[in-house]
Design a protein around this motif. Structure first.
Motif, PDB file in Angstrom:
ATOM      1  N   GLY A 104      55.573  27.547  38.890  1.00 56.65           N
ATOM      2  CA  GLY A 104      56.166  27.421  37.560  1.00 56.65           C
ATOM      3  C   GLY A 104      55.566  28.447  36.608  1.00 56.65           C
ATOM      4  O   GLY A 104      56.268  29.073  35.814  1.00 56.65           O
ATOM      5  N   LEU A 105      54.241  28.611  36.730  1.00 56.10           N
ATOM      6  CA  LEU A 105      53.533  29.582  35.886  1.00 56.10           C
ATOM      7  C   LEU A 105      53.992  31.004  36.204  1.00 56.10           C
ATOM      8  O   LEU A 105      54.295  31.789  35.299  1.00 56.10           O
ATOM      9  N   ILE A 106      54.076  31.306  37.507  1.00 56.04           N
ATOM     10  CA  ILE A 106      54.529  32.641  37.924  1.00 56.04           C
ATOM     11  C   ILE A 106      55.954  32.873  37.417  1.00 56.04           C
ATOM     12  O   ILE A 106      56.286  33.949  36.919  1.00 56.04           O
ATOM     13  N   TYR A 107      56.763  31.843  37.525  1.00 52.44           N
ATOM     14  CA  TYR A 107      58.157  31.939  37.065  1.00 52.44           C
ATOM     15  C   TYR A 107      58.202  32.244  35.566  1.00 52.44           C
ATOM     16  O   TYR A 107      58.926  33.135  35.121  1.00 52.44           O
ATOM     17  N   ALA A 108      57.362  31.535  34.799  1.00 51.65           N
ATOM     18  CA  ALA A 108      57.361  31.701  33.342  1.00 51.65           C
ATOM     19  C   ALA A 108      56.837  33.082  32.949  1.00 51.65           C
ATOM     20  O   ALA A 108      57.445  33.777  32.134  1.00 51.65           O
ATOM     21  N   VAL A 109      55.707  33.480  33.564  1.00 45.91           N
ATOM     22  CA  VAL A 109      55.078  34.760  33.206  1.00 45.91           C
ATOM     23  C   VAL A 109      55.976  35.942  33.581  1.00 45.91           C
ATOM     24  O   VAL A 109      56.135  36.888  32.809  1.00 45.91           O
ATOM     25  N   SER A 110      56.573  35.867  34.797  1.00 45.71           N
ATOM     26  CA  SER A 110      57.408  36.987  35.248  1.00 45.71           C
ATOM     27  C   SER A 110      58.843  36.862  34.731  1.00 45.71           C
ATOM     28  O   SER A 110      59.700  37.668  35.067  1.00 45.71           O
ATOM     29  N   ARG A 111      59.092  35.849  33.940  1.00 48.67           N
ATOM     30  CA  ARG A 111      60.439  35.577  33.413  1.00 48.67           C
ATOM     31  C   ARG A 111      61.495  35.539  34.502  1.00 48.67           C
ATOM     32  O   ARG A 111      62.562  36.155  34.407  1.00 48.67           O
ATOM     33  N   GLY A 112      61.134  34.834  35.591  1.00 50.06           N
ATOM     34  CA  GLY A 112      62.115  34.607  36.644  1.00 50.06           C
ATOM     35  C   GLY A 112      62.307  35.767  37.599  1.00 50.06           C
ATOM     36  O   GLY A 112      63.218  35.746  38.411  1.00 50.06           O
ATOM     37  N   VAL A 113      61.427  36.793  37.495  1.00 47.87           N
ATOM     38  CA  VAL A 113      61.585  37.942  38.387  1.00 47.87           C
ATOM     39  C   VAL A 113      60.865  37.699  39.716  1.00 47.87           C
ATOM     40  O   VAL A 113      61.449  37.851  40.790  1.00 47.87           O
ATOM     41  N   ALA A 114      59.576  37.295  39.641  1.00 49.15           N
ATOM     42  CA  ALA A 114      58.791  37.111  40.859  1.00 49.15           C
ATOM     43  C   ALA A 114      59.192  35.839  41.605  1.00 49.15           C
ATOM     44  O   ALA A 114      59.137  35.771  42.829  1.00 49.15           O
ATOM     45  N   MET A 115      59.586  34.819  40.865  1.00 52.63           N
ATOM     46  CA  MET A 115      60.024  33.561  41.466  1.00 52.63           C
ATOM     47  C   MET A 115      61.307  33.126  40.778  1.00 52.63           C
ATOM     48  O   MET A 115      61.457  33.315  39.575  1.00 52.63           O
ATOM     49  N   GLY A 116      62.196  32.524  41.540  1.00 53.90           N
ATOM     50  CA  GLY A 116      63.443  32.066  40.943  1.00 53.90           C
ATOM     51  C   GLY A 116      63.344  30.616  40.498  1.00 53.90           C
ATOM     52  O   GLY A 116      62.417  29.903  40.876  1.00 53.90           O
ATOM     53  N   LEU A 117      64.320  30.210  39.732  1.00 61.94           N
ATOM     54  CA  LEU A 117      64.361  28.811  39.289  1.00 61.94           C
ATOM     55  C   LEU A 117      64.523  27.885  40.498  1.00 61.94           C
ATOM     56  O   LEU A 117      63.981  26.781  40.528  1.00 61.94           O
ATOM     57  N   GLY A 118      65.248  28.370  41.507  1.00 64.38           N
ATOM     58  CA  GLY A 118      65.435  27.582  42.731  1.00 64.38           C
ATOM     59  C   GLY A 118      64.098  27.237  43.372  1.00 64.38           C
ATOM     60  O   GLY A 118      63.898  26.115  43.847  1.00 64.38           O
ATOM     61  N   ASP A 119      63.165  28.216  43.373  1.00 63.98           N
ATOM     62  CA  ASP A 119      61.839  27.973  43.955  1.00 63.98           C
ATOM     63  C   ASP A 119      61.110  26.862  43.209  1.00 63.98           C
ATOM     64  O   ASP A 119      60.495  25.985  43.817  1.00 63.98           O
ATOM     65  N   VAL A 120      61.183  26.924  41.881  1.00 65.39           N
ATOM     66  CA  VAL A 120      60.514  25.905  41.051  1.00 65.39           C
ATOM     67  C   VAL A 120      61.108  24.526  41.343  1.00 65.39           C
ATOM     68  O   VAL A 120      60.389  23.549  41.563  1.00 65.39           O
ATOM     69  N   LEU A 121      62.433  24.461  41.366  1.00 64.14           N
ATOM     70  CA  LEU A 121      63.103  23.177  41.602  1.00 64.14           C
ATOM     71  C   LEU A 121      62.818  22.636  42.999  1.00 64.14           C
ATOM     72  O   LEU A 121      62.620  21.432  43.183  1.00 64.14           O
ATOM     73  N   LEU A 122      62.763  23.555  43.976  1.00 58.92           N
ATOM     74  CA  LEU A 122      62.484  23.129  45.350  1.00 58.92           C
ATOM     75  C   LEU A 122      61.099  22.488  45.447  1.00 58.92           C
ATOM     76  O   LEU A 122      60.918  21.444  46.068  1.00 58.92           O
TER      77      LEU A 122
END
Ligand SMILES: [Zn+2]
Length: 258
Positions: A162-180
Protein backbone atom coordinates in the motif's frame (compact mmCIF):
# COMPACT_ATOMS: atom_id res chain seq x y z
CA UNK A 1 -5.84 -43.77 -0.72
CA UNK A 2 -7.93 -40.70 0.09
CA UNK A 3 -5.06 -38.54 -1.18
CA UNK A 4 -5.23 -40.33 -4.55
CA UNK A 5 -8.97 -39.67 -4.92
CA UNK A 6 -8.64 -36.04 -3.80
CA UNK A 7 -5.67 -35.60 -6.15
CA UNK A 8 -7.71 -36.95 -9.10
CA UNK A 9 -10.53 -34.57 -8.24
CA UNK A 10 -7.95 -31.78 -8.17
CA UNK A 11 -6.84 -32.68 -11.70
CA UNK A 12 -10.41 -32.60 -13.01
CA UNK A 13 -11.16 -29.28 -11.31
CA UNK A 14 -7.86 -27.97 -12.71
CA UNK A 15 -9.12 -28.85 -16.16
CA UNK A 16 -12.27 -26.81 -15.50
CA UNK A 17 -10.16 -23.97 -14.10
CA UNK A 18 -8.31 -23.88 -17.43
CA UNK A 19 -11.62 -23.28 -19.19
CA UNK A 20 -12.35 -20.42 -16.76
CA UNK A 21 -8.87 -18.91 -17.23
CA UNK A 22 -9.26 -18.97 -21.01
CA UNK A 23 -12.87 -17.88 -21.32
CA UNK A 24 -13.87 -15.62 -18.43
CA UNK A 25 -11.46 -12.73 -19.24
CA UNK A 26 -12.83 -12.83 -22.83
CA UNK A 27 -16.36 -12.57 -21.54
CA UNK A 28 -17.24 -16.01 -22.94
CA UNK A 29 -19.54 -18.57 -21.33
CA UNK A 30 -17.78 -21.34 -19.43
CA UNK A 31 -20.47 -23.87 -20.40
CA UNK A 32 -21.18 -23.32 -24.11
CA UNK A 33 -19.76 -24.14 -26.56
CA UNK A 34 -18.01 -27.34 -25.50
CA UNK A 35 -14.20 -27.38 -25.43
CA UNK A 36 -12.58 -26.69 -28.76
CA UNK A 37 -9.12 -25.96 -30.13
CA UNK A 38 -8.53 -22.18 -29.96
CA UNK A 39 -6.60 -22.42 -33.25
CA UNK A 40 -8.67 -24.60 -35.61
CA UNK A 41 -11.94 -24.43 -33.68
CA UNK A 42 -12.49 -28.20 -33.89
CA UNK A 43 -14.58 -29.55 -31.00
CA UNK A 44 -12.46 -31.76 -28.77
CA UNK A 45 -13.46 -35.32 -27.90
CA UNK A 46 -13.49 -36.59 -24.32
CA UNK A 47 -10.22 -38.43 -24.91
CA UNK A 48 -8.54 -35.13 -25.86
CA UNK A 49 -9.58 -33.68 -22.53
CA UNK A 50 -8.13 -36.09 -19.98
CA UNK A 51 -6.10 -33.93 -17.59
CA UNK A 52 -2.31 -34.08 -18.17
CA UNK A 53 -2.56 -37.46 -19.93
CA UNK A 54 -4.03 -36.09 -23.18
CA UNK A 55 -1.31 -33.45 -23.29
CA UNK A 56 1.37 -36.14 -23.04
CA UNK A 57 -0.29 -38.48 -25.56
CA UNK A 58 -0.77 -35.63 -28.05
CA UNK A 59 2.78 -34.43 -27.34
CA UNK A 60 1.50 -30.96 -26.62
CA UNK A 61 -0.12 -30.48 -30.04
CA UNK A 62 -3.71 -30.28 -31.25
CA UNK A 63 -4.82 -33.64 -32.72
CA UNK A 64 -6.30 -31.94 -35.77
CA UNK A 65 -4.21 -28.88 -36.69
CA UNK A 66 -0.98 -29.77 -34.82
CA UNK A 67 -0.90 -26.30 -33.30
CA UNK A 68 1.04 -26.38 -30.00
CA UNK A 69 -1.04 -26.48 -26.82
CA UNK A 70 0.23 -24.23 -24.05
CA UNK A 71 2.05 -26.18 -21.31
CA UNK A 72 0.15 -23.90 -18.95
CA UNK A 73 -2.85 -26.27 -19.29
CA UNK A 74 -1.24 -29.36 -17.75
CA UNK A 75 0.65 -27.11 -15.31
CA UNK A 76 -2.61 -25.71 -13.94
CA UNK A 77 -4.05 -29.23 -13.65
CA UNK A 78 -1.01 -30.50 -11.75
CA UNK A 79 -1.00 -27.45 -9.47
CA UNK A 80 -4.70 -28.01 -8.70
CA UNK A 81 -3.90 -31.63 -7.87
CA UNK A 82 -1.23 -30.46 -5.40
CA UNK A 83 -3.54 -27.79 -3.98
CA UNK A 84 -6.22 -30.42 -3.30
CA UNK A 85 -3.82 -32.80 -1.56
CA UNK A 86 -2.14 -29.98 0.41
CA UNK A 87 -5.54 -28.73 1.59
CA UNK A 88 -6.53 -32.03 3.20
CA UNK A 89 -3.02 -32.53 4.58
CA UNK A 90 -3.17 -29.14 6.31
CA UNK A 91 -6.68 -29.10 7.78
CA UNK A 92 -8.01 -32.65 7.35
CA UNK A 93 -10.86 -33.92 5.23
CA UNK A 94 -13.53 -31.35 6.06
CA UNK A 95 -15.30 -28.17 4.96
CA UNK A 96 -12.24 -26.06 5.82
CA UNK A 97 -10.12 -28.12 3.42
CA UNK A 98 -12.67 -27.55 0.66
CA UNK A 99 -12.66 -23.79 1.32
CA UNK A 100 -8.87 -23.72 1.42
CA UNK A 101 -8.75 -25.56 -1.91
CA UNK A 102 -11.19 -23.11 -3.51
CA UNK A 103 -9.11 -20.19 -2.17
CA UNK A 104 -6.04 -21.82 -3.76
CA UNK A 105 -7.81 -22.31 -7.10
CA UNK A 106 -8.99 -18.71 -7.09
CA UNK A 107 -5.44 -17.47 -6.38
CA UNK A 108 -4.24 -19.63 -9.26
CA UNK A 109 -6.93 -18.14 -11.51
CA UNK A 110 -6.06 -14.56 -10.50
CA UNK A 111 -2.32 -15.26 -10.97
CA UNK A 112 -2.55 -16.68 -14.46
CA UNK A 113 -5.02 -14.10 -15.69
CA UNK A 114 -2.76 -11.34 -14.28
CA UNK A 115 0.28 -12.99 -15.87
CA UNK A 116 -1.40 -13.19 -19.28
CA UNK A 117 -3.42 -9.98 -19.36
CA UNK A 118 -1.80 -7.74 -16.70
CA UNK A 119 -5.22 -7.37 -15.18
CA UNK A 120 -7.10 -8.59 -12.14
CA UNK A 121 -10.85 -8.44 -12.02
CA UNK A 122 -12.41 -6.83 -8.95
CA UNK A 123 -15.04 -9.60 -8.95
CA UNK A 124 -12.45 -12.35 -8.50
CA UNK A 125 -10.70 -10.43 -5.72
CA UNK A 126 -13.99 -9.81 -3.92
CA UNK A 127 -14.83 -13.50 -4.20
CA UNK A 128 -11.40 -14.29 -2.76
CA UNK A 129 -12.07 -12.04 0.26
CA UNK A 130 -15.40 -13.78 0.93
CA UNK A 131 -13.95 -17.29 0.59
CA UNK A 132 -10.91 -16.45 2.72
CA UNK A 133 -13.27 -15.11 5.39
CA UNK A 134 -15.36 -18.30 5.23
CA UNK A 135 -12.20 -20.39 5.53
CA UNK A 136 -10.93 -18.43 8.56
CA UNK A 137 -14.36 -18.58 10.25
CA UNK A 138 -14.53 -22.35 9.64
CA UNK A 139 -11.20 -22.70 11.49
CA UNK A 140 -11.37 -20.05 14.23
CA UNK A 141 -15.11 -19.71 14.76
CA UNK A 142 -16.93 -16.42 14.90
CA UNK A 143 -16.77 -13.85 17.70
CA UNK A 144 -16.30 -10.11 18.13
CA UNK A 145 -12.54 -10.41 18.55
CA UNK A 146 -12.11 -12.88 15.68
CA UNK A 147 -13.92 -10.52 13.30
CA UNK A 148 -11.60 -7.71 14.46
CA UNK A 149 -8.59 -9.90 13.71
CA UNK A 150 -9.93 -10.78 10.26
CA UNK A 151 -9.97 -7.06 9.37
CA UNK A 152 -6.67 -6.36 11.14
CA UNK A 153 -4.87 -9.11 9.17
CA UNK A 154 -6.19 -7.63 5.99
CA UNK A 155 -4.78 -4.19 6.84
CA UNK A 156 -1.43 -5.52 8.10
CA UNK A 157 -0.95 -7.55 4.96
CA UNK A 158 -1.44 -4.46 2.79
CA UNK A 159 0.82 -1.98 4.63
CA UNK A 160 4.03 -2.42 2.64
CA UNK A 161 2.56 -2.68 -0.84
CA UNK A 162 0.00 0.00 0.00
CA UNK A 163 2.87 2.32 0.89
CA UNK A 164 4.72 1.51 -2.34
CA UNK A 165 1.49 2.09 -4.25
CA UNK A 166 0.96 5.48 -2.57
CA UNK A 167 4.57 6.68 -2.91
CA UNK A 168 4.93 5.59 -6.55
CA UNK A 169 1.41 6.82 -7.32
CA UNK A 170 0.39 3.47 -8.70
CA UNK A 171 3.42 3.03 -10.95
CA UNK A 172 5.45 0.40 -9.05
CA UNK A 173 2.37 -1.43 -7.76
CA UNK A 174 -1.16 -1.45 -9.08
CA UNK A 175 -4.39 -1.06 -7.19
CA UNK A 176 -5.10 -4.71 -8.03
CA UNK A 177 -2.02 -5.73 -6.04
CA UNK A 178 -3.19 -3.77 -3.00
CA UNK A 179 -6.69 -5.24 -3.20
CA UNK A 180 -5.35 -8.76 -3.69
CA UNK A 181 -3.25 -8.50 -0.51
CA UNK A 182 -6.22 -7.08 1.34
CA UNK A 183 -8.46 -9.98 0.30
CA UNK A 184 -5.82 -12.66 0.86
CA UNK A 185 -4.81 -11.19 4.23
CA UNK A 186 -8.21 -11.68 5.83
CA UNK A 187 -7.55 -13.44 9.15
CA UNK A 188 -3.75 -13.16 8.99
CA UNK A 189 -1.72 -12.66 12.16
CA UNK A 190 1.17 -10.15 12.21
CA UNK A 191 3.56 -13.03 11.60
CA UNK A 192 1.54 -14.41 8.72
CA UNK A 193 1.39 -10.97 7.09
CA UNK A 194 5.17 -10.61 7.35
CA UNK A 195 5.80 -14.11 5.99
CA UNK A 196 3.34 -13.50 3.13
CA UNK A 197 5.05 -10.27 2.04
CA UNK A 198 8.50 -11.73 2.53
CA UNK A 199 7.76 -14.74 0.33
CA UNK A 200 6.09 -12.61 -2.35
CA UNK A 201 9.03 -10.22 -2.64
CA UNK A 202 11.65 -12.97 -2.45
CA UNK A 203 10.05 -15.06 -5.19
CA UNK A 204 9.55 -11.94 -7.33
CA UNK A 205 13.20 -11.02 -6.82
CA UNK A 206 14.37 -14.50 -7.86
CA UNK A 207 12.10 -14.36 -10.90
CA UNK A 208 13.45 -10.98 -12.04
CA UNK A 209 17.02 -12.17 -11.45
CA UNK A 210 16.42 -15.30 -13.54
CA UNK A 211 14.85 -13.19 -16.28
CA UNK A 212 17.83 -10.82 -16.36
CA UNK A 213 20.34 -13.70 -16.35
CA UNK A 214 18.44 -15.33 -19.16
CA UNK A 215 18.63 -12.11 -21.15
CA UNK A 216 22.35 -11.79 -20.57
CA UNK A 217 22.98 -15.41 -21.56
CA UNK A 218 20.83 -15.16 -24.67
CA UNK A 219 22.27 -11.69 -25.36
CA UNK A 220 18.87 -10.23 -25.84
CA UNK A 221 18.61 -6.53 -25.32
CA UNK A 222 14.87 -6.52 -25.24
CA UNK A 223 13.68 -4.49 -22.29
CA UNK A 224 11.83 -6.52 -19.69
CA UNK A 225 8.18 -5.63 -19.73
CA UNK A 226 6.40 -4.59 -16.62
CA UNK A 227 6.17 -7.64 -14.37
CA UNK A 228 2.75 -8.69 -13.09
CA UNK A 229 2.98 -8.97 -9.32
CA UNK A 230 -0.25 -10.93 -8.77
CA UNK A 231 1.34 -14.39 -9.12
CA UNK A 232 4.00 -13.63 -6.48
CA UNK A 233 1.49 -12.15 -4.07
CA UNK A 234 -0.72 -15.20 -4.58
CA UNK A 235 2.16 -17.56 -3.78
CA UNK A 236 2.88 -15.56 -0.61
CA UNK A 237 -0.77 -15.55 0.42
CA UNK A 238 -1.27 -19.28 -0.05
CA UNK A 239 1.97 -20.41 1.60
CA UNK A 240 1.43 -18.07 4.54
CA UNK A 241 -2.15 -19.28 4.93
CA UNK A 242 -1.08 -22.90 5.26
CA UNK A 243 2.34 -22.49 6.89
CA UNK A 244 2.91 -18.85 7.90
CA UNK A 245 3.05 -19.60 11.62
CA UNK A 246 5.33 -22.61 11.15
CA UNK A 247 7.72 -20.62 8.98
CA UNK A 248 7.78 -17.78 11.54
CA UNK A 249 8.51 -20.29 14.35
CA UNK A 250 11.29 -21.80 12.30
CA UNK A 251 12.78 -18.37 11.69
CA UNK A 252 12.68 -17.45 15.40
CA UNK A 253 14.46 -20.68 16.26
CA UNK A 254 17.14 -19.85 13.73
CA UNK A 255 17.87 -16.50 15.36
CA UNK A 256 17.62 -17.89 18.88
CA UNK A 257 20.19 -20.57 18.11
CA UNK A 258 22.71 -18.02 16.92
ZN1 LIG B 1 -6.47 -27.37 -33.58
Amino acid sequence: MIEAIVGMLGLVIGSFLNVCIYRLPRGESIIFPSSHCPNCGKALKWYDLIPVLSFIILRGKCRYCKNPISPLYPAVEILCCFLAIASIKVVGLNVSAFLLFVVGCLLLYISIVDFKTYEMSVGSILLLAILKLMFEVSIKGISKSSILYMVLGSILNTLLVGLIYAVSRGVAMGLGDVLLLMAGGVGFSVRQAIVCNFIAFTVAFIYVLALKLNQIILRRNRKVREIPFGPFLSIGIFISTIAGETIADFYYQLILVR
